[in-house]
Design an enzyme around this catalytic site. Structure first.
Site, PDB file in Angstrom:
ATOM      1  N   GLY A 141     -47.741  -5.220 -23.122  1.00 20.34           N
ATOM      2  CA  GLY A 141     -48.716  -4.867 -22.073  1.00 20.34           C
ATOM      3  C   GLY A 141     -48.159  -3.922 -21.018  1.00 20.34           C
ATOM      4  CE1 TYR A 142     -52.117  -1.993 -17.770  1.00 22.75           C
ATOM      5  CE2 TYR A 142     -52.430  -4.294 -18.402  1.00 22.75           C
ATOM      6  CZ  TYR A 142     -52.936  -3.021 -18.208  1.00 22.75           C
ATOM      7  OH  TYR A 142     -54.262  -2.754 -18.463  1.00 22.75           O
ATOM      8  CD  GLU A 152     -69.159 -11.783 -24.764  1.00 24.47           C
ATOM      9  OE1 GLU A 152     -69.413 -10.973 -23.865  1.00 24.47           O
ATOM     10  OE2 GLU A 152     -70.017 -12.408 -25.416  1.00 24.47           O
ATOM     11  CG  HIS A 186     -47.386 -13.380 -14.927  1.00 28.59           C
ATOM     12  ND1 HIS A 186     -46.331 -12.653 -15.394  1.00 28.59           N
ATOM     13  CD2 HIS A 186     -48.408 -13.149 -15.802  1.00 28.59           C
ATOM     14  CE1 HIS A 186     -46.695 -11.996 -16.487  1.00 28.59           C
ATOM     15  NE2 HIS A 186     -47.953 -12.289 -16.757  1.00 28.59           N
ATOM     16  NE  ARG A 187     -48.555 -15.546 -20.435  1.00 23.85           N
ATOM     17  CZ  ARG A 187     -48.149 -14.273 -20.442  1.00 23.85           C
ATOM     18  NH1 ARG A 187     -46.927 -13.973 -20.773  1.00 23.85           N
ATOM     19  NH2 ARG A 187     -48.979 -13.309 -20.124  1.00 23.85           N
ATOM     20  CG  ASP A 222     -57.603 -14.688 -18.811  1.00 23.95           C
ATOM     21  OD1 ASP A 222     -57.616 -14.187 -19.950  1.00 23.95           O
ATOM     22  OD2 ASP A 222     -58.101 -14.119 -17.824  1.00 23.95           O
ATOM     23  CG  ASN A 275     -54.357 -16.145 -33.493  1.00 30.67           C
ATOM     24  OD1 ASN A 275     -53.832 -17.254 -33.666  1.00 30.67           O
ATOM     25  ND2 ASN A 275     -55.590 -15.859 -33.860  1.00 30.67           N
TER      26      ASN A 275
HETATM   27  P1  IMP Z   1     -55.224 -12.060 -21.940  1.00 22.40           P
HETATM   28  O1  IMP Z   1     -54.616 -12.126 -23.297  1.00 22.40           O
HETATM   29  O2  IMP Z   1     -56.697 -12.098 -21.908  1.00 22.40           O
HETATM   30  O3  IMP Z   1     -54.574 -13.007 -20.987  1.00 22.40           O
HETATM   31  O4  IMP Z   1     -54.949 -10.573 -21.446  1.00 22.40           O
HETATM   32  C1  IMP Z   1     -53.886 -10.320 -20.702  1.00 22.40           C
HETATM   33  C2  IMP Z   1     -53.625  -8.823 -20.630  1.00 22.40           C
HETATM   34  O5  IMP Z   1     -52.944  -8.641 -19.380  1.00 22.40           O
HETATM   35  C3  IMP Z   1     -52.659  -8.371 -21.713  1.00 22.40           C
HETATM   36  O6  IMP Z   1     -53.326  -7.751 -22.780  1.00 22.40           O
HETATM   37  C4  IMP Z   1     -51.768  -7.404 -20.970  1.00 22.40           C
HETATM   38  O7  IMP Z   1     -52.356  -6.130 -20.949  1.00 22.40           O
HETATM   39  C5  IMP Z   1     -51.742  -7.954 -19.552  1.00 22.40           C
HETATM   40  N1  IMP Z   1     -50.604  -8.914 -19.390  1.00 22.40           N
HETATM   41  C6  IMP Z   1     -50.678 -10.262 -19.273  1.00 22.40           C
HETATM   42  N2  IMP Z   1     -49.447 -10.811 -19.171  1.00 22.40           N
HETATM   43  C7  IMP Z   1     -48.591  -9.767 -19.249  1.00 22.40           C
HETATM   44  C8  IMP Z   1     -47.177  -9.706 -19.244  1.00 22.40           C
HETATM   45  O8  IMP Z   1     -46.428 -10.705 -19.175  1.00 22.40           O
HETATM   46  N3  IMP Z   1     -46.656  -8.483 -19.333  1.00 22.40           N
HETATM   47  C9  IMP Z   1     -47.413  -7.357 -19.436  1.00 22.40           C
HETATM   48  N4  IMP Z   1     -48.725  -7.360 -19.478  1.00 22.40           N
HETATM   49  C10 IMP Z   1     -49.330  -8.569 -19.379  1.00 22.40           C
END
Ligand code: IMP
Length: 199
Positions: A151-152, A40, A178-179, A69, A8
């Site tokens: 995020g980061y 989980e 990356h995505r 992920d 989501n």
């Molecule tokens: P996911 O939702 O389990 O894939 O968790 C990925 C976590 O990695 C996120 O909550 C972010 O903290 C970090 N992350 C993943 N992709 C990005 C991005 O494109 N930019 C910044 N942080 C990212």
């Protein structure tokens, strides 16, 4: 073709739609599909966790489901935060606090190289799985900069642009992220899979 994104996260939903929407794939979030799943993430790799989330959404809906992920791997921290990126520092920290934690752990290190990794898994009701991965290399900045992304992003400096990901526009980020790369790889794999016509 309708595909349920097993997430989501609005940022992810937008990025999936921006890249796959052009090819006629309709991406809907799990809440739009009426699913309330909290899977989980027990995998030890991004690929395993992506599969767990997509598989659960596919089983619960009977429809094609996709999941990403992703996370940050910092070389000098032995790949941390890695699969714990979302829960880094115990699960109660804000994105900004997680960024500060990485900066603090890195303060005595000269090597600031890092990468973002994304693994995508798409599970079909017949059990077939199409997978893809992408990475984006960068350097951890000295301090957070920029309000874009999530995020980061504010501490991830992209040499090609001379800015952090938090300072890039959505289009700029998609073109190198990356995505974005995982999605382009996935798009190719999905087209190959559909062209085989052996489902
Ligand atoms: P996911 O939702 O389990 O894939 O968790 C990925 C976590 O990695 C996120 O909550 C972010 O903290 C970090 N992350 C993943 N992709 C990005 C991005 O494109 N930019 C910044 N942080 C990212």
């Amino acid at each position: 073709m309708r595909i349920i994104l097993a997430s989501n996260n609005k940022n992810k939903l937008r990025e999936f739609r921006e890249i796959l929407g052009d090819d006629g794939f309709e991406i809907i979030s799990q809440s739009e599909a009426g699913l309330d799943l909290d899977v989980e993430e027990t995998g030890t790799t991004f690929a395993e966790n992506a599969f767990l989330k997509a598989d659960a959404a596919c089983r619960a809906s009977g429809e094609i489901a996709i999941s990403d992920d992703s996370g940050l791997e910092v070389d000098a921290l032995g790949g941390e935060p890695g699969v714990y990126s979302a829960r880094y520092g115990g699960g109660s920290l804000t994105d900004h606090e997680k960024c500060l934690l990485v900066l603090d752990k890195l303060k005595d290190h000269e090597d600031r190289s890092a990468r973002f990794v994304s693994a995508i898994s798409c599970v079909f009701p017949n059990g077939d799985v199409v997978r893809a991965e992408g990475e984006c290399r960068g350097v951890i900045a000295d301090a957070p900069r920029g309000d874009n992304g999530f995020g980061y992003d504010p501490i991830f400096y992209v040499e090609e642009y001379g800015r952090t990901m938090g300072e890039l526009t959505a289009d700029e980020k998609n073109s190198i992220s990356h995505r974005g790369k995982a999605l382009l790889n996935f798009e190719e794999e999905l087209k190959k899979y559909l062209a085989r016509g052996d489902k």
